[in-house]
Design a protein around this motif. Structure first.
Motif, PDB file in Angstrom:
ATOM      1  N   THR A 222      -4.130 -53.550  -2.529  1.00 13.93           N
ATOM      2  CA  THR A 222      -4.974 -53.906  -3.687  1.00 13.93           C
ATOM      3  C   THR A 222      -6.054 -54.918  -3.308  1.00 13.93           C
ATOM      4  O   THR A 222      -6.969 -55.159  -4.103  1.00 13.93           O
ATOM      5  N   LYS A 223      -5.994 -55.486  -2.103  1.00 12.64           N
ATOM      6  CA  LYS A 223      -7.003 -56.464  -1.696  1.00 12.64           C
ATOM      7  C   LYS A 223      -8.373 -55.790  -1.634  1.00 12.64           C
ATOM      8  O   LYS A 223      -8.605 -54.879  -0.852  1.00 12.64           O
ATOM      9  N   GLY A 224      -9.264 -56.212  -2.512  1.00 14.98           N
ATOM     10  CA  GLY A 224     -10.572 -55.577  -2.622  1.00 14.98           C
ATOM     11  C   GLY A 224     -10.550 -54.303  -3.427  1.00 14.98           C
ATOM     12  O   GLY A 224     -11.574 -53.651  -3.611  1.00 14.98           O
ATOM     13  N   GLY A 225      -9.359 -53.941  -3.916  1.00 13.67           N
ATOM     14  CA  GLY A 225      -9.200 -52.708  -4.695  1.00 13.67           C
ATOM     15  C   GLY A 225      -8.905 -52.994  -6.153  1.00 13.67           C
ATOM     16  O   GLY A 225      -9.430 -53.950  -6.715  1.00 13.67           O
ATOM     17  N   GLN A 226      -8.001 -52.207  -6.727  1.00 17.82           N
ATOM     18  CA  GLN A 226      -7.764 -52.305  -8.166  1.00 17.82           C
ATOM     19  C   GLN A 226      -6.317 -51.954  -8.496  1.00 17.82           C
ATOM     20  O   GLN A 226      -5.796 -50.935  -8.048  1.00 17.82           O
ATOM     21  N   GLU A 227      -5.659 -52.792  -9.267  1.00 20.04           N
ATOM     22  CA  GLU A 227      -4.295 -52.512  -9.718  1.00 20.04           C
ATOM     23  C   GLU A 227      -4.305 -51.496 -10.852  1.00 20.04           C
ATOM     24  O   GLU A 227      -5.204 -51.517 -11.695  1.00 20.04           O
ATOM     25  N   LYS A 236      -9.707 -50.520  -1.492  1.00 26.87           N
ATOM     26  CA  LYS A 236     -11.117 -50.898  -1.531  1.00 26.87           C
ATOM     27  C   LYS A 236     -12.064 -49.736  -1.228  1.00 26.87           C
ATOM     28  O   LYS A 236     -13.274 -49.858  -1.445  1.00 26.87           O
ATOM     29  N   TYR A 237     -11.520 -48.616  -0.779  1.00 27.74           N
ATOM     30  CA  TYR A 237     -12.347 -47.428  -0.535  1.00 27.74           C
ATOM     31  C   TYR A 237     -12.255 -46.419  -1.678  1.00 27.74           C
ATOM     32  O   TYR A 237     -12.895 -45.378  -1.646  1.00 27.74           O
ATOM     33  N   GLY A 238     -11.419 -46.726  -2.676  1.00 29.96           N
ATOM     34  CA  GLY A 238     -11.267 -45.837  -3.820  1.00 29.96           C
ATOM     35  C   GLY A 238     -10.126 -44.854  -3.708  1.00 29.96           C
ATOM     36  O   GLY A 238      -9.891 -44.068  -4.632  1.00 29.96           O
ATOM     37  N   VAL A 239      -9.400 -44.882  -2.585  1.00 28.26           N
ATOM     38  CA  VAL A 239      -8.257 -43.983  -2.399  1.00 28.26           C
ATOM     39  C   VAL A 239      -7.092 -44.473  -3.257  1.00 28.26           C
ATOM     40  O   VAL A 239      -6.792 -45.672  -3.293  1.00 28.26           O
ATOM     41  N   SER A 240      -6.448 -43.546  -3.952  1.00 25.74           N
ATOM     42  CA  SER A 240      -5.325 -43.893  -4.835  1.00 25.74           C
ATOM     43  C   SER A 240      -3.996 -43.826  -4.091  1.00 25.74           C
ATOM     44  O   SER A 240      -3.738 -42.899  -3.322  1.00 25.74           O
ATOM     45  N   TRP A 241      -3.158 -44.830  -4.348  1.00 25.14           N
ATOM     46  CA  TRP A 241      -1.823 -44.923  -3.764  1.00 25.14           C
ATOM     47  C   TRP A 241      -0.811 -45.183  -4.877  1.00 25.14           C
ATOM     48  O   TRP A 241      -1.152 -45.760  -5.905  1.00 25.14           O
ATOM     49  N   GLN A 242       0.419 -44.769  -4.634  1.00 26.74           N
ATOM     50  CA  GLN A 242       1.530 -45.144  -5.499  1.00 26.74           C
ATOM     51  C   GLN A 242       2.563 -45.854  -4.628  1.00 26.74           C
ATOM     52  O   GLN A 242       3.043 -45.284  -3.646  1.00 26.74           O
TER      53      GLN A 242
END
Length: 279
Positions: A222-227, A236-242
C-alpha cells in the motif's frame, strides 16, 4: 501446487458459467470450492479464483494469461474455443518468439496469450502478464524490482528491452519474466494508445499464514498505493492485490461460522485473523 499467490478474476455473476467454459477449454481442470460468492478451481494444478463481484469492474487486457502448449492440437483447440464470442487481439500465426502464437480476449473479456513451446522454459502452464500502459508506461522494470524487494524466493529470468528498430519506446521493457514466492509473472511496457489500465478486474491474491505476514505485505504494497476493503489494495502502479489469511478458506466452508466470518471481514480493510477466528 504453489497457491501462495494466485489470480482472482472478477465476473458480473457469471463465475459458475465461466468455470464451466474454462473447464471445456483446458484439460486437467477441477472446481475445488464453490459458493455463491466465489469459485476456486485448478487449471493444470494452478489455482484460480472466479469472483461474482457484480458489474463494478470489467476484466481488461492490462493483465493477460500467457499459456504454454506443447502440442499444436491442444493450442488450436483452445484458440478456437476462446475466440467463440471473443475478440482476436493478435492473429494466431508464426512470430519471432514462437512458431505458433495468438492473443485472444474471450467472451468474458479475459485475455489469453497462447504460445507453442516447452513448459520447462516458463515453469508454469498459466502465467499472468502485466502490461504497463498510459501513466504507468515505462515503469515495468521498476515495478519488477519493487515486487522482488517485497517477496522472498524472487528471481529475474530475463528482461528484453525495445530496440531502436522496434515500434515502441526504445529502452522500455518488451518482455520480462520473473518470479516472486516461486510464482512466475511476466511484464511489458506498451506506448500505444490503450483504452484500459490496471483495475480490480484481475487481482493477485497473496495467501498468508500469519498476521505478521498480512501486516508486512499490506504495509509494503500500500506504500504509495491505496487501501481497499476486505483485504483489497492497489499498489503504486495500480495493480490490485488481495492480502488474505490462508485460514479463510476453512472458515468460509464452515456453514455455521461462514455468515459471521463474512459479516466480520466486510467491515475490515486489512484482515485481522484473530477477529475472524473468534467470529
Amino acid at each position: 501446487m504453489n497457491d501462495s499467490i494466485y489470480p482472482c478474476l472478477w465476473f458480473d455473476n457469471q463465475a459458475a458459467e465461466a468455470a464451466d467454459f474454462y473447464g471445456s477449454v483446458f484439460k486437467e481442470t477441477e472446481v475445488t470450492q464453490k459458493s455463491p460468492v466465489a469459485i476456486n478451481m485448478e487449471l493444470h494444478g494452478q489455482r484460480f479464483m472466479l469472483l461474482n463481484g457484480g458489474p463494478m469492474f470489467t476484466v481488461n487486457p492490462s493483465i493477460s494469461f500467457f499459456v504454454v502448449f506443447e502440442t499444436d492440437k491442444e493450442l488450436v483447440y483452445a484458440w478456437e474455443k476462446l475466440r467463440e464470442g471473443g475478440t482476436e487481439l493478435m492473429a494466431l500465426d508464426e512470430y519471432p518468439w514462437s512458431k505458433k502464437y495468438g492473443w485472444v480476449q474471450d467472451r468474458y473479456h479475459v485475455s489469453w496469450q497462447l504460445s507453442y513451446g516447452k513448459l520447462a522454459d516458463v515453469g508454469q502452464k498459466f502465467t499472468p502478464s502485466l502490461m504497463f500502459v498510459g501513466e504507468q508506461n515505462g515503469k515495468a522494470e521498476e515495478a519488477i524490482h519493487f515486487y522482488m524487494s517485497i517477496f522472498d524466493e524472487s528471481k529475474i529470468h530475463g528482461i528484453l528491452n525495445y530496440s531502436e528498430e522496434d515500434p515502441d519506446t526504445e529502452g522500455n521493457v518488451k518482455h520480462a519474466q520473473f518470479n516472486i514466492r516461486n510464482y512466475v509473472l511476466m511484464a511489458m511496457d506498451s506506448s500505444l494508445d490503450h483504452n484500459f489500465s490496471f483495475n480490480e478486474g484481475i487481482s493477485l491474491v497473496v495467501s498468508c499464514k500469519t498476521q505478521e505476514e498480512i501486516d508486512y505485505f499490506w504495509a509494503k504494497l500500500t506504500k504509495g498505493g491505496q487501501e481497499g476493503m476486505c483485504g483489497w489494495l492497489k499498489d503504486k502502479y495500480g495493480v490490485s492485490w488481495q492480502i488474505v489469511p490462508a485460514i479463510l478458506d476453512n472458515l468460509m466452508t464452515d456453514e455455521d461460522k461462514a455468515p459471521r466470518v463474512m459479516e466480520a471481514f466486510l467491515k475490515m480493510k486489512k484482515f485481522d485473523i484473530e477477529t475472524l477466528v473468534k467470529a
